[in-house]
Design a protein around this motif. Structure first.
Motif, short mmCIF file in Angstrom:
data_model
loop_
_atom_site.label_atom_id
_atom_site.label_comp_id
_atom_site.label_asym_id
_atom_site.label_seq_id
_atom_site.Cartn_x
_atom_site.Cartn_y
_atom_site.Cartn_z
N VAL A 16 -34.81 8.22 3.89
CA VAL A 16 -36.25 7.84 3.45
C VAL A 16 -37.21 8.80 4.06
N PHE A 17 -37.09 9.00 5.10
CA PHE A 17 -37.82 10.04 6.06
C PHE A 17 -38.01 11.36 5.30
N VAL A 18 -36.92 11.94 4.79
CA VAL A 18 -37.01 13.27 4.00
C VAL A 18 -37.71 13.05 2.63
N THR A 19 -37.35 12.00 2.06
CA THR A 19 -37.94 11.60 0.84
C THR A 19 -39.33 11.73 0.72
N VAL A 20 -39.80 10.83 1.90
CA VAL A 20 -41.49 10.75 1.86
C VAL A 20 -41.90 12.18 2.23
N CYS A 21 -41.31 12.80 3.04
CA CYS A 21 -41.87 14.13 3.40
C CYS A 21 -42.06 15.31 2.23
N VAL A 22 -41.01 15.24 1.29
CA VAL A 22 -40.84 15.73 0.23
C VAL A 22 -41.74 15.52 -0.69
N MET A 40 -40.35 12.24 -10.02
CA MET A 40 -39.36 12.91 -9.90
C MET A 40 -38.71 13.03 -8.73
N VAL A 41 -39.47 13.14 -7.51
CA VAL A 41 -38.92 12.81 -6.07
C VAL A 41 -38.33 11.83 -5.72
N PHE A 42 -38.73 10.77 -6.21
CA PHE A 42 -38.12 9.37 -5.66
C PHE A 42 -36.83 9.19 -6.84
N GLY A 43 -37.03 9.53 -7.85
CA GLY A 43 -35.82 9.46 -8.86
C GLY A 43 -34.60 10.44 -8.18
N THR A 44 -34.99 11.62 -7.83
CA THR A 44 -33.97 12.59 -7.15
C THR A 44 -33.42 12.15 -5.95
N SER A 45 -34.15 11.46 -5.17
CA SER A 45 -33.89 11.01 -3.90
C SER A 45 -32.74 9.58 -4.34
N ALA A 46 -33.20 8.82 -5.27
CA ALA A 46 -32.45 7.83 -5.45
C ALA A 46 -30.84 8.29 -5.94
N VAL A 47 -30.83 9.30 -7.01
CA VAL A 47 -29.44 10.11 -7.28
C VAL A 47 -28.72 10.40 -6.20
N VAL A 48 -29.49 11.13 -5.10
CA VAL A 48 -28.97 11.75 -4.19
C VAL A 48 -28.30 10.67 -3.13
N LEU A 49 -29.21 9.68 -3.11
CA LEU A 49 -28.47 8.41 -2.20
C LEU A 49 -27.24 7.74 -2.85
N ALA A 50 -27.31 7.55 -4.14
CA ALA A 50 -26.17 6.95 -5.01
C ALA A 50 -25.02 8.04 -4.72
N ILE A 51 -25.01 9.35 -4.76
CA ILE A 51 -23.78 9.97 -4.30
C ILE A 51 -23.50 9.97 -3.04
N ARG A 52 -24.28 10.19 -2.12
CA ARG A 52 -24.01 9.86 -0.75
C ARG A 52 -23.23 8.56 -0.61
N ARG A 53 -23.77 7.59 -1.24
CA ARG A 53 -23.04 6.37 -0.87
C ARG A 53 -21.78 6.26 -1.59
N GLN A 54 -21.60 7.06 -2.53
CA GLN A 54 -20.19 6.92 -3.13
C GLN A 54 -19.10 7.87 -2.43
N ARG A 55 -19.85 8.83 -1.66
CA ARG A 55 -18.83 9.83 -1.01
C ARG A 55 -18.44 8.89 0.12
N ALA A 56 -19.35 8.22 0.88
CA ALA A 56 -19.36 7.59 2.19
C ALA A 56 -18.16 6.21 1.82
N LEU A 57 -18.35 5.76 0.73
CA LEU A 57 -17.34 4.45 0.50
C LEU A 57 -16.28 5.11 0.13
N ARG A 58 -16.01 6.15 -0.59
CA ARG A 58 -14.78 6.88 -0.92
C ARG A 58 -13.95 7.11 0.39
N GLN A 59 -14.77 7.90 1.50
CA GLN A 59 -14.13 8.25 2.49
C GLN A 59 -13.61 7.13 3.29
N MET A 60 -14.37 6.05 3.46
CA MET A 60 -13.97 4.72 4.03
C MET A 60 -12.67 4.21 3.38
N THR A 61 -12.65 4.52 2.07
CA THR A 61 -11.65 3.87 1.42
C THR A 61 -10.26 4.89 1.83
N GLN A 62 -10.42 6.11 1.88
CA GLN A 62 -9.37 7.03 2.12
C GLN A 62 -8.79 6.75 3.69
#
Length: 122
Positions: A16-22, A40-62
């Motif tokens: 969130v901090f990086v998103t606000v700064c950008v 555009m900034v907040f939309g991109t941030s939401a997409v990046v957050l979704a990707i990070r969430r998916q990777r983190a959950l996949r890693q927890m599953t693995q």
């Protein structure tokens, strides 16, 4: 929070901090189209957050636990804690009964003329 997002509070706060700064930097550079840049900034941030969430959950599953298994593990943990609490309540009830019994015995064995004052007698 980590079980649902895959990210803990610190990771989310940094995101969130990086998103606000950008967003602030981009609005300063954009000039007249501030709303479009912020969208555009907040939309991109939401997409990046979704990707990070998916990777983190996949890693927890693995690491051995799927989301359903995590829920089942948490449920088993809670059931064990409830069982411990019930056992502790049973022990407290038993101790209360023993204390009441001991108090009754003490009262029965007290000499008839003795008055309870709350202070030790000399």
């Amino acid at each position: 929070m980590k079980r649902w997002l895959g990210l803990d509070f610190v990771d989310l706060a940094i995101h969130v901090f990086v998103t606000v700064c950008v967003g602030i930097l981009m609005v300063g550079a954009a000039g007249s189209d501030e709303e479009m840049v912020l969208a555009m900034v907040f939309g991109t941030s939401a997409v990046v957050l979704a990707i990070r969430r998916q990777r983190a959950l996949r890693q927890m599953t693995q690491e051995g636990l799927s989301t359903g298994e995590m829920t089942a593990e948490r449920l088993a943990e809670l059931e064990a804690r409830v069982a411990e609490l019930e056992l502790a309540q049973d022990r407290v009830a038993l101790l209360e009964e023993r204390m009441d019994f001991s108090e009754r015995l003490l009262v029965q064995n007290r000499p008839a003329g003795q008055v309870e004052t709350g202070r030790p007698q000399h």
